[in-house]
Scaffold this motif. Structure first.
Motif, PDB file in Angstrom:
ATOM      1  N   THR A  31       0.802  -1.223   0.000  1.00  0.00           N
ATOM      2  CA  THR A  31       0.000   0.000   0.000  1.00  0.00           C
ATOM      3  C   THR A  31       0.839   1.280   0.000  1.00  0.00           C
ATOM      4  O   THR A  31       0.278   2.376  -0.033  1.00  0.00           O
ATOM      5  CB  THR A  31      -0.949   0.023   1.212  1.00  0.00           C
ATOM      6  N   ARG A  32       2.156   1.155   0.020  1.00  0.00           N
ATOM      7  CA  ARG A  32       3.011   2.340  -0.069  1.00  0.00           C
ATOM      8  C   ARG A  32       3.045   2.900  -1.489  1.00  0.00           C
ATOM      9  O   ARG A  32       3.576   3.977  -1.716  1.00  0.00           O
ATOM     10  CB  ARG A  32       4.445   2.016   0.374  1.00  0.00           C
ATOM     11  N   PHE A  33       2.447   2.169  -2.432  1.00  0.00           N
ATOM     12  CA  PHE A  33       2.488   2.546  -3.837  1.00  0.00           C
ATOM     13  C   PHE A  33       1.087   2.754  -4.393  1.00  0.00           C
ATOM     14  O   PHE A  33       0.162   2.032  -4.035  1.00  0.00           O
ATOM     15  CB  PHE A  33       3.172   1.450  -4.669  1.00  0.00           C
ATOM     16  N   ALA A  34       0.964   3.723  -5.287  1.00  0.00           N
ATOM     17  CA  ALA A  34      -0.237   3.893  -6.108  1.00  0.00           C
ATOM     18  C   ALA A  34       0.222   3.705  -7.548  1.00  0.00           C
ATOM     19  O   ALA A  34       1.235   4.286  -7.953  1.00  0.00           O
ATOM     20  CB  ALA A  34      -0.823   5.285  -5.922  1.00  0.00           C
ATOM     21  N   VAL A  35      -0.479   2.884  -8.312  1.00  0.00           N
ATOM     22  CA  VAL A  35      -0.081   2.598  -9.690  1.00  0.00           C
ATOM     23  C   VAL A  35      -1.195   3.072 -10.612  1.00  0.00           C
ATOM     24  O   VAL A  35      -2.328   2.611 -10.520  1.00  0.00           O
ATOM     25  CB  VAL A  35       0.192   1.091  -9.896  1.00  0.00           C
ATOM     26  N   GLU A  36      -0.861   4.016 -11.482  1.00  0.00           N
ATOM     27  CA  GLU A  36      -1.853   4.646 -12.353  1.00  0.00           C
ATOM     28  C   GLU A  36      -1.413   4.581 -13.809  1.00  0.00           C
ATOM     29  O   GLU A  36      -0.225   4.465 -14.108  1.00  0.00           O
ATOM     30  CB  GLU A  36      -2.035   6.118 -11.957  1.00  0.00           C
ATOM     31  N   LEU A  37      -2.389   4.717 -14.702  1.00  0.00           N
ATOM     32  CA  LEU A  37      -2.107   4.771 -16.132  1.00  0.00           C
ATOM     33  C   LEU A  37      -1.778   6.188 -16.558  1.00  0.00           C
ATOM     34  O   LEU A  37      -2.527   7.118 -16.261  1.00  0.00           O
ATOM     35  CB  LEU A  37      -3.306   4.277 -16.939  1.00  0.00           C
ATOM     36  N   ALA A  38      -0.665   6.341 -17.270  1.00  0.00           N
ATOM     37  CA  ALA A  38      -0.273   7.640 -17.808  1.00  0.00           C
ATOM     38  C   ALA A  38      -0.807   7.819 -19.219  1.00  0.00           C
ATOM     39  O   ALA A  38      -1.056   8.927 -19.664  1.00  0.00           O
ATOM     40  CB  ALA A  38       1.253   7.770 -17.818  1.00  0.00           C
ATOM     41  N   GLY A  39      -0.948   6.720 -19.934  1.00  0.00           N
ATOM     42  CA  GLY A  39      -1.316   6.784 -21.339  1.00  0.00           C
ATOM     43  C   GLY A  39      -0.066   6.863 -22.199  1.00  0.00           C
ATOM     44  O   GLY A  39       1.048   7.046 -21.708  1.00  0.00           O
ATOM     45  N   VAL A  40      -0.251   6.715 -23.486  1.00  0.00           N
ATOM     46  CA  VAL A  40       0.860   6.704 -24.432  1.00  0.00           C
ATOM     47  C   VAL A  40       1.113   8.118 -24.941  1.00  0.00           C
ATOM     48  O   VAL A  40       0.182   8.827 -25.304  1.00  0.00           O
ATOM     49  CB  VAL A  40       0.562   5.744 -25.603  1.00  0.00           C
ATOM     50  N   GLY A  41       2.361   8.518 -24.966  1.00  0.00           N
ATOM     51  CA  GLY A  41       2.738   9.826 -25.482  1.00  0.00           C
ATOM     52  C   GLY A  41       2.920  10.849 -24.381  1.00  0.00           C
ATOM     53  O   GLY A  41       2.295  10.781 -23.321  1.00  0.00           O
ATOM     54  N   ALA A  42       3.805  11.799 -24.656  1.00  0.00           N
ATOM     55  CA  ALA A  42       4.152  12.815 -23.654  1.00  0.00           C
ATOM     56  C   ALA A  42       2.957  13.647 -23.183  1.00  0.00           C
ATOM     57  O   ALA A  42       2.815  13.875 -21.979  1.00  0.00           O
ATOM     58  CB  ALA A  42       5.264  13.718 -24.197  1.00  0.00           C
ATOM     59  N   PRO A  43       2.073  14.125 -24.075  1.00  0.00           N
ATOM     60  CA  PRO A  43       0.947  14.935 -23.578  1.00  0.00           C
ATOM     61  C   PRO A  43       0.040  14.168 -22.614  1.00  0.00           C
ATOM     62  O   PRO A  43      -0.314  14.682 -21.552  1.00  0.00           O
ATOM     63  CB  PRO A  43       0.192  15.332 -24.853  1.00  0.00           C
ATOM     64  N   SER A  44      -0.292  12.932 -22.972  1.00  0.00           N
ATOM     65  CA  SER A  44      -1.138  12.118 -22.098  1.00  0.00           C
ATOM     66  C   SER A  44      -0.432  11.817 -20.784  1.00  0.00           C
ATOM     67  O   SER A  44      -1.022  11.921 -19.708  1.00  0.00           O
ATOM     68  CB  SER A  44      -1.523  10.815 -22.803  1.00  0.00           C
ATOM     69  N   ALA A  45       0.849  11.452 -20.865  1.00  0.00           N
ATOM     70  CA  ALA A  45       1.604  11.134 -19.652  1.00  0.00           C
ATOM     71  C   ALA A  45       1.702  12.346 -18.732  1.00  0.00           C
ATOM     72  O   ALA A  45       1.532  12.223 -17.510  1.00  0.00           O
ATOM     73  CB  ALA A  45       2.992  10.623 -20.022  1.00  0.00           C
ATOM     74  N   ALA A  46       1.969  13.508 -19.299  1.00  0.00           N
ATOM     75  CA  ALA A  46       2.096  14.725 -18.490  1.00  0.00           C
ATOM     76  C   ALA A  46       0.767  15.069 -17.818  1.00  0.00           C
ATOM     77  O   ALA A  46       0.724  15.355 -16.612  1.00  0.00           O
ATOM     78  CB  ALA A  46       2.575  15.886 -19.353  1.00  0.00           C
ATOM     79  N   ALA A  47      -0.313  15.032 -18.576  1.00  0.00           N
ATOM     80  CA  ALA A  47      -1.618  15.389 -18.012  1.00  0.00           C
ATOM     81  C   ALA A  47      -2.065  14.382 -16.956  1.00  0.00           C
ATOM     82  O   ALA A  47      -2.512  14.771 -15.871  1.00  0.00           O
ATOM     83  CB  ALA A  47      -2.657  15.491 -19.133  1.00  0.00           C
ATOM     84  N   SER A  48      -1.931  13.101 -17.249  1.00  0.00           N
ATOM     85  CA  SER A  48      -2.352  12.065 -16.299  1.00  0.00           C
ATOM     86  C   SER A  48      -1.526  12.113 -15.021  1.00  0.00           C
ATOM     87  O   SER A  48      -2.053  11.953 -13.919  1.00  0.00           O
ATOM     88  CB  SER A  48      -2.223  10.677 -16.935  1.00  0.00           C
ATOM     89  N   THR A  49      -0.220  12.331 -15.153  1.00  0.00           N
ATOM     90  CA  THR A  49       0.645  12.402 -13.981  1.00  0.00           C
ATOM     91  C   THR A  49       0.332  13.638 -13.156  1.00  0.00           C
ATOM     92  O   THR A  49       0.268  13.570 -11.918  1.00  0.00           O
ATOM     93  CB  THR A  49       2.124  12.369 -14.397  1.00  0.00           C
TER      94      THR A  49
END
Length: 155
Positions: A31-49
């Motif tokens: 539970t020390r970790f949260a694992v999320e989807l960033a999506g493919v590509g820099a724009p998606s990864a930046a927004a999701s993160t």
């Protein structure tokens, strides 16, 4: 800026669901970790993160997944920890070839990394029996499909 909240969890971002599932299997419910989807590509990864960071108290963010590599620098199945992050195809194609944003004077293609932390992580991974190296991580918007392109990126 480094966030140092000692009680914050670690956020792990992956591009696709298969990578996310693999990370979750490896963490075995920790539970020390949260694992999320960033999506493919820099724009998606930046927004999701950014959304995930705004919603939680995290002390570290890890971008995890499967990537291509240079066997001379990291053996197959190695864990590679970034000591530099480089947007390798951010720039312009010119008559003389590719020019990076750095060469064009439009900014930098490099993102700073805490190299001392990178080395500590590599040492911890090695102590746990993993094959791990620190090195520059290249990010590109098009998967590399030829040896010529791979050689250009290595340079």
């Amino acid at each position: 800026m480094e966030h140092t909240t000692s009680d914050g969890r670690i956020l792990v971002m992956t591009a696709v669901e298969g990578e996310r599932e693999a990370v979750l299997r490896g963490l075995k419910g920790d539970t020390r970790f949260a694992v999320e989807l960033a999506g493919v590509g820099a724009p998606s990864a930046a927004a999701s993160t950014a959304l995930a960071l705004a919603a939680g108290d995290f002390r570290l963010v890890i971008s995890a997944g499967i990537g291509g590599g240079f066997v001379e620098s990291a053996a197959l199945e190695s864990v590679v920890v970034a000591d530099a992050i480089i947007a390798a195809d951010l720039g312009a194609e010119t008559a003389e070839g590719f020019s990076s944003v750095d060469e064009l004077g439009f900014g930098s293609s490099r993102i700073a990394v805490n190299t001392a932390a990178s080395q500590r992580i590599v040492q911890a991974l090695r102590a746990a029996g993993q094959t791990a190296v620190a090195g520059p991580i290249l990010t590109v918007t098009t998967a590399t499909g030829t040896s010529a392109t791979a050689e250009q990126l290595a340079r």
